[in-house]
Design an enzyme around this catalytic site. Structure first.
Site, mmCIF file in Angstrom:
data_model
loop_
_atom_site.group_PDB
_atom_site.id
_atom_site.type_symbol
_atom_site.label_atom_id
_atom_site.label_comp_id
_atom_site.label_asym_id
_atom_site.label_seq_id
_atom_site.Cartn_x
_atom_site.Cartn_y
_atom_site.Cartn_z
ATOM 1 N N ALA A 155 0.866 -1.181 0.000
ATOM 2 C CA ALA A 155 0.000 0.000 0.000
ATOM 3 C C ALA A 155 0.898 1.225 0.000
ATOM 4 C CB ALA A 155 -0.926 0.015 1.214
ATOM 5 N N LYS A 156 0.357 2.330 -0.453
ATOM 6 C CA LYS A 156 1.115 3.577 -0.426
ATOM 7 C C LYS A 156 0.119 4.722 -0.536
ATOM 8 C CE LYS A 156 5.564 4.466 -0.053
ATOM 9 N NZ LYS A 156 6.414 3.776 0.922
ATOM 10 N N GLY A 157 0.411 5.798 0.143
ATOM 11 C CA GLY A 157 -0.473 6.958 0.087
ATOM 12 C C GLY A 157 0.327 8.236 -0.018
#
Length: 987
Positions: free
Chosen positions: A198-200
């Site tokens: 995941a990455k934001g």
């Protein structure tokens, strides 16, 4: 904003316009439209169509919708389709259809939640990305887009259980492009841990008002972004999933949301945890790892230490021990940085010739390893230091520190010589007699050193056939070099995205030693995941009052070193797995290409995204004898783990009692005995992620030992599922006590050549593969691994102890020869014996099974088994079949099939021989005494008398095959068939 005109022209409310603004914003960020205005102009120019998107959205998500929701959705979609008939522009038509697709792919929103309806109008939209065909690859499984007047952000998750950092991005125009590249790396990096990638990222949309610093504005935006993510997340209360209020859901339960620190948010974990605590989120301070009550990555140096383990392996394969022999380094970063600073203290033999960060350039043409190490340590411990603080008295002659942005830098002859600046391609400045800062940075990247250590931020190396625009890091366009220009022997990627994947492959094909950032710096994500899972484990006793917060926090710190060692062992194991696969791929590249094709076929792997060779390029590689590079093998390793982990997770293995030991080994023992009223087993089985943890541990062990291709290949050969193969492999490993073997082998790695150490690992893997195949073919399909281990474990142990007494002379001589060879390679005697007998495990398993079925002593059965095997030339046939494994895959499969058939024939013969002992008392002694030897001789004599003619015929066939210069596959098939068709007891 021209969209506000829809309040008058279309009669929309201001929040409806804010909603359309959010969808238009996401359309731009996801490249569904080509410009910021591309999603807005059609809405404004067609005020009769725009409200239909709002109507559809309300029909899908208004939690208080009064009528038939499904029918209203169908009606609105038909009205929308008819309205598009009046849209004359093909571009506007395409935009409307894509906006419609985005609304249809939305599965949750906070739009109707009371807290989201304030003046800030923070709108969060959760998309199921598989429904959006026009999204660029790799498509995340889930994406949450957040938009408000002050903040914009996107959080991409590759699975329902996924984790990764959230960064404050400075790329206002393309932050989603940035985060998409990062999540691609995170996905393969997270193959090692429980959650997927995941990455934001978020941006501050408007400059802060007077009196408010940009940093304060960023913190406010971060809080807003985190709050919006929590708006759309489910919760766990007393083990049951609860859902957000006033929220219509079009997806399943989704309670796992974990975030991590990243660029610009390194100190904000406590801030995120406070937001989670305000919501009563079930993860508590496990929501954001690395806070004040978590593990400080810089203090523990985990990311650098993990990458250093990978670097040590590269050099070990070159015959260099970088902990005791001096070596030269060029680097990206400075000593105040986590990865660079920690990394440059991990060996006192480092000779750091040059380094740069975003501020300075550091040059030391002939450094003293000890003095420079001490000075680097001083800078590391000084808060906020830079290269400008380096003591000039420690620098060698001609060294210096310069501004990176300097227009002209006059380097000393010594500095120029250390960088070999006589190369005319360094830069225009060098040809004119002087260098600017960018010239020197490029020269450092191309320096002729032993190690290029990347501990910074940015992409500095591209492939020769890539443009700077392809890279997507405009800040470093002026200093980026091509992989073909590198002169370093080894690259350590402690930082993310320092190289493009194409650059890594190009460098590796030219002989450079490099993994990927996902392999090298996985220690950070691994440590964070351990922290999260430890906190989840301790949540139960914490919430029940059996321990208090202070006790839990003390415990976390007490076990920190144990956790770090577990993480580093994973880094060692993965880098070793790559080295083993690299050698396997040289011998059998087709198997790796087949694995790639199979992973593509099931829709998990995208060859273009991972830059893997297509059929034509693969054929060229084979002609060039280039095969697969380590960066490519790293991608295959990750996807093989993802595929197997998914299979194991969906299986029944989480309930297998023997596999609970894998879960237990994941946690430090001290964490499992926090409270005398609850056993470790109860604490473990109550962990919400038990099944995922077991799947992760089993997958990592299996793939790191066996390689990235084995479970898929064995699945094709046997028709069995990956989880069944892993279960059989695990049982074989426990029966053979392989964990003890690995434990004793590990310290010897620094004492023997790399090739010898790797051959030991190949021998273990080959023995376990053969044994797993036997268990799959002969074990009870419904048995757990616990039952298999219990049934076969004890007789196998007895047989291994008795081997010197029960083997025929020829077999015993061969066993002793194997022991001697292992001793010559550097194994202590006991370890050499363990390795040698492991090679016979697949022959001990059928004897162990006959022991259980017959009730005769294991040593008696074993003696009969090996003597019968000798009668039919079993071992010679096995050796001949083994030579076929170097040929094509179909020949290998045929050879393995014949091996199993031959073993079944020998087992059947041994069972016949055992019949004559049925009426005699069994000798229970562990060693084979005289009376037992007499039993074996009588049984063999009875067997020969009964089946002498048939055995004579099979021996004649075998003699004919032995007379061949090089026995062929058909000849060996005939020999095996001759043995198999001899009469059994019913005849």
């Amino acid at each position: 904003d021209i969209l506000n005109s829809l309040i008058l022209s279309a009669g929309l409310e201001w929040r409806d316009v804010a909603l359309l603004r959010a969808y238009a914003g996401y359309a731009f960020r996801s490249t569904a439209v080509g410009s910021r205005t591309g999603g807005r102009e059609p809405l404004v120019q067609h005020p009769d169509v725009a409200p239909l998107l709002v109507s559809l959205f309300r029909a899908r998500f208004d939690p208080r919708w009064p009528g038939d929701r499904e029918e209203e959705i169908r009606k609105t979609e038909r009205r929308f389709d008819r309205a598009l008939g009046a849209v004359r522009s093909i571009e506007h038509d395409r935009t409307f259809r894509r906006l419609l697709a985005l609304v249809q792919a939305t599965v949750r929103t906070n739009f109707f939640q009371p807290a989201a309806q304030g003046l800030r109008s923070t709108i969060a939209l959760k998309f199921e990305c598989s429904k959006v065909e026009f999204l660029p690859r790799p498509r995340p499984r889930i994406e949450v887009y957040v938009d408000s007047p002050y903040t914009e952000g996107a959080h991409l998750r590759m699975g329902s259980v996924a984790r990764g950092g959230i960064r404050w991005s400075d790329r206002h125009e393309d932050f989603r492009v940035e985060v998409l590249g990062l999540v691609k790396t995170q996905q393969v990096k997270n193959a090692l841990i429980v959650p997927g990638g995941a990455k934001g990222a978020f941006i501050v949309k408007t400059p802060p008002p007077d009196g408010l610093s940009m940093r304060e504005a960023a913190v406010d935006s971060y809080k807003e972004f985190i709050g919006a993510l929590l708006d759309l997340s489910d919760n766990l209360q007393d083990g049951a999933v609860t859902h957000p209020a006033e929220t219509a859901r079009w997806d399943g339960d989704d309670p796992y949301l974990v975030v991590a620190a990243d660029k610009g948010t390194a100190t904000l974990s406590d801030t995120a945890n406070e937001r989670a605590a305000d919501r009563g989120f079930w993860l508590g301070d496990a929501f954001a790892s690395g806070g004040s009550q978590g593990y400080d990555h810089k203090a523990l140096g985990i990311t650098a230490k993990g990458a250093w383990e990978c670097v040590k392996r590269h050099f070990r394969e070159l015959g260099i021990d970088i902990q005791t022999e001096a070596f030269t380094v060029a680097g990206i970063g400075d000593m105040s940085g986590d990865v660079f600073g920690n990394g440059m203290l991990l060996s006192r033999q480092i000779r750091l010739l040059a380094a740069f960060d975003h501020r300075h350039i550091f040059l030391d043409p002939d450094p003293d390893p000890e003095a420079s190490w001490e000075e680097r340590k001083r800078l590391f411990e000084a808060a906020g230091s830079s290269w400008a603080d380096y003591d000039s008295h420690v620098l060698s002659e001609g060294g210096g520190v310069y501004e990176r942005g300097a227009k002209k830098i006059d380097l000393s002859p010594a500095a120029r010589a250390s960088l070999q600046l006589e190369d005319p391609d360094v830069g225009d400045g060098s040809r004119a007699g002087g260098l600017n800062g960018e010239d020197v940075v490029r020269a450092i990247l191309k320096a002729p050193v032993d190690l290029l250590w990347n501990g910074g931020i940015g992409t500095y190396v591209k492939a020769s056939d890539e443009t700077h625009a392809d890279v997507g890091d405009p800040n470093n366009d002026g200093v980026r070099v091509d992989a073909s220009q590198l002169r370093t022997r080894v690259v350590g990627e402690g930082g993310n995205l320092g190289f493009t994947q194409r650059a890594r492959i190009e460098y590796a094909l030219a002989g450079g030693r490099i993994n990927t950032d996902a392999i090298d710096n996985s220690g950070g994500v691994d440590l964070s995941d351990h922290e999260v899972n430890l906190k989840i484990l301790l949540n139960a006793p914490l919430s029940d009052g059996r321990i208090d917060a202070d006790e839990r926090n003390r415990l976390l710190q007490e076990v920190a070193e144990d956790v770090v060692e577990d993480v580093l062992e994973n880094s060692r194991s993965q880098s070793l797995a790559l080295s083993l696969d690299e050698r396997r791929a040289r011998e059998g590249p087709d198997e790796f290409h087949d694995t790639q094709t199979q992973l593509e076929r099931i829709g998990l792997l995208d060859r273009d995204v991972e830059v893997l060779p297509d059929a034509d390029r693969y054929a060229e590689r084979i002609d060039e004898e280039a095969f697969f590079t380590r960066p490519e093998l790293a991608a295959l390793l990750a996807y093989a783990k993802m595929q197997l982990k998914s299979e194991v997770q969906r299986s029944v293995l989480a309930e297998d009692p023997a596999l609970l030991e894998l879960l237990r080994s994941y946690f430090p023992e001290k964490a499992l005995v926090v409270d005398a009223t609850q056993s470790p087993e109860d604490l473990l089985t109550a962990h919400p992620l038990k099944a995922r943890l077991i799947a992760t541990e089993l997958t990592n062990r299996f793939v790191d030992c066996m390689g990235s291709t084995v479970h898929l290949r064995l699945g094709r050969e046997t028709g069995r599922a990956g989880w069944e193969i892993a279960r059989a492999w695990f049982a074989a490993g426990v029966i053979a006590d392989v964990d003890s073997l690995y434990e004793h082998l590990a310290p010897l790695e620094v004492e023997v050549p790399a090739g010898v150490f790797y051959q030991w690992h190949f021998s273990i893997a080959e023995a376990l593969e053969r044994s797993a195949l036997w268990i799959l073919a002969n074990g009870e399909p419904t048995w757990t691994s616990s039952e298999t281990i219990e049934w076969l474990g004890a007789p196998v142990r007895e047989l291994r102890m008795a081997l010197p007494q029960i083997l025929p002379d020829a077999y015993l001589s061969e066993l002793q020869g194997r022991v001697s060879l292992h001793e010559m390679d550097g194994l202590p005697t006991l370890l050499a014996r363990h390795m040698a007998t492991l090679g016979s495990l697949d022959e001990l398993l059928p004897a162990a099974r006959l022991t259980r079925l017959s009730g005769v002593a294991a040593s008696t059965v074993g003696a009969l088994y090996f003597h019968v095997a000798e009668e039919v030339g079993y071992r010679w046939l096995l050796d001949q079949l083994a030579t076929l494994t170097a040929k094509d895959l179909w020949t290998q499969r045929a050879a393995k099939t014949m091996r199993l058939e031959l073993e079944q024939a020998v087992t059947a013969m041994t069972a016949s021989a055992l019949e004559s002992l049925a009426s005699e008392p069994s000798v229970e002694a562990a060693d084979l005494g005289r009376s037992e030897k007499e039993q074996v001789e009588r049984a063999l004599a009875s067997f020969r008398e009964r089946f002498g003619d048939e055995l004579g015929w099979s021996r004649r066939v075998l003699d004919d095959v032995r007379a061949m210069d090089e026995p062929t596959l058909p000849a060996l098939m005939v020999a095996v068939h001759a043995i198999r068709q001899r009469p059994h007891k019913d005849d």
